[in-house]
Scaffold this motif. Sequence first.
Motif, short mmCIF file in Angstrom:
data_model
loop_
_atom_site.label_atom_id
_atom_site.label_comp_id
_atom_site.label_asym_id
_atom_site.label_seq_id
_atom_site.Cartn_x
_atom_site.Cartn_y
_atom_site.Cartn_z
N VAL A 251 -6.46 8.43 1.76
CA VAL A 251 -5.16 8.33 2.43
C VAL A 251 -4.39 7.09 1.97
CG1 VAL A 251 -4.01 8.06 4.66
CG2 VAL A 251 -5.98 9.59 4.45
N VAL A 252 -5.05 5.95 1.86
CA VAL A 252 -4.36 4.69 1.56
C VAL A 252 -4.74 4.22 0.16
CG1 VAL A 252 -4.00 2.30 2.30
CG2 VAL A 252 -4.39 4.08 4.01
N TYR A 253 -3.72 3.86 -0.62
CA TYR A 253 -3.88 3.38 -2.00
C TYR A 253 -3.32 1.98 -2.11
CZ TYR A 253 -4.58 8.31 -3.16
OH TYR A 253 -5.05 9.60 -3.23
N ALA A 254 -3.95 1.17 -2.95
CA ALA A 254 -3.46 -0.20 -3.20
C ALA A 254 -2.42 -0.18 -4.29
CB ALA A 254 -4.61 -1.11 -3.59
N ARG B 83 0.83 -1.20 0.00
CA ARG B 83 0.00 0.00 0.00
C ARG B 83 0.87 1.25 0.00
NH1 ARG B 83 -2.24 -2.86 4.60
NH2 ARG B 83 -3.95 -4.12 3.86
N VAL B 84 0.30 2.32 -0.49
CA VAL B 84 0.94 3.63 -0.40
C VAL B 84 0.07 4.51 0.48
CG1 VAL B 84 1.65 5.70 -1.67
CG2 VAL B 84 2.04 3.43 -2.66
N ILE B 85 0.70 5.14 1.46
CA ILE B 85 0.00 6.06 2.34
C ILE B 85 0.36 7.48 1.91
CG2 ILE B 85 -0.24 6.86 4.73
CD1 ILE B 85 0.70 4.01 5.56
N ASP B 86 -0.65 8.27 1.59
CA ASP B 86 -0.45 9.67 1.23
C ASP B 86 -0.12 10.41 2.53
OD1 ASP B 86 -1.06 12.50 0.87
OD2 ASP B 86 -1.94 11.90 -1.06
N LEU B 87 1.10 10.87 2.68
CA LEU B 87 1.54 11.45 3.95
C LEU B 87 0.84 12.76 4.28
CD1 LEU B 87 5.36 10.62 3.82
CD2 LEU B 87 3.57 9.48 5.16
N ASN B 88 0.62 13.60 3.30
CA ASN B 88 -0.06 14.88 3.55
C ASN B 88 -1.51 14.66 3.97
OD1 ASN B 88 -1.90 17.05 1.83
ND2 ASN B 88 -0.36 17.98 3.18
N ARG B 89 -2.23 13.87 3.22
CA ARG B 89 -3.64 13.61 3.56
C ARG B 89 -3.75 12.83 4.86
NH1 ARG B 89 -5.27 12.25 -2.59
NH2 ARG B 89 -5.39 14.41 -3.32
N GLY B 90 -2.80 11.93 5.08
CA GLY B 90 -2.79 11.19 6.34
C GLY B 90 -2.55 12.10 7.52
N ALA C 103 -1.02 2.39 8.52
CA ALA C 103 -0.40 1.24 7.86
C ALA C 103 -1.33 0.02 7.80
CB ALA C 103 0.91 0.87 8.54
N LYS C 104 -2.17 -0.15 8.78
CA LYS C 104 -3.05 -1.31 8.80
C LYS C 104 -4.44 -1.03 8.24
CE LYS C 104 -0.49 -3.34 12.54
NZ LYS C 104 -0.42 -3.69 13.92
N MET C 105 -4.65 0.20 7.83
CA MET C 105 -5.95 0.58 7.25
C MET C 105 -6.03 0.02 5.83
SD MET C 105 -7.20 4.44 6.56
CE MET C 105 -8.83 4.82 7.09
N PRO C 106 -7.16 -0.59 5.48
CA PRO C 106 -7.29 -1.10 4.11
C PRO C 106 -7.37 0.04 3.10
CG PRO C 106 -9.36 -1.33 5.28
CD PRO C 106 -8.36 -0.82 6.27
N PRO C 107 -6.95 -0.23 1.86
CA PRO C 107 -7.08 0.80 0.83
C PRO C 107 -8.54 1.21 0.68
CG PRO C 107 -5.76 -1.03 0.04
CD PRO C 107 -6.35 -1.45 1.36
N SER C 108 -8.74 2.45 0.41
CA SER C 108 -10.10 2.98 0.29
C SER C 108 -10.57 2.90 -1.14
CB SER C 108 -10.11 4.43 0.76
OG SER C 108 -11.36 5.00 0.53
#
Length: 89
Positions: free
Chosen positions: A86-89, A19-26, A73-78
């Motif tokens: 925030v989270v991308y697959a 997964r990729v976590i968008d740091l700004n949006r996160g 980190a443990k959040m599923p992709p939206s």
Amino acid sequence: MKIVVFGPERRVGALAGERVIDLNRGMARYLSERDEANPEQQAATRLSSRLLSLIERGTAGLEDAERVIEQFAKMPPSDDRGANRVVYA
């Protein structure tokens, strides 16, 4: 921590598994969940969507990035394709 640049907007993120976590949006969501004032504005300062800004913040930027990674980190992709994803697959 693996920092990546992703998407057509070339946003800065962190690789967490596949997964990729968008740091700004996160960071904006992290601050919002803590009832901080102006979370988007604070996030733009603390963890901009641009890689150069993260590099310029140095240790403080990396510490903020770690907070966001730990939170999401443990959040599923939206499936949400909206601006707050925030989270991308």
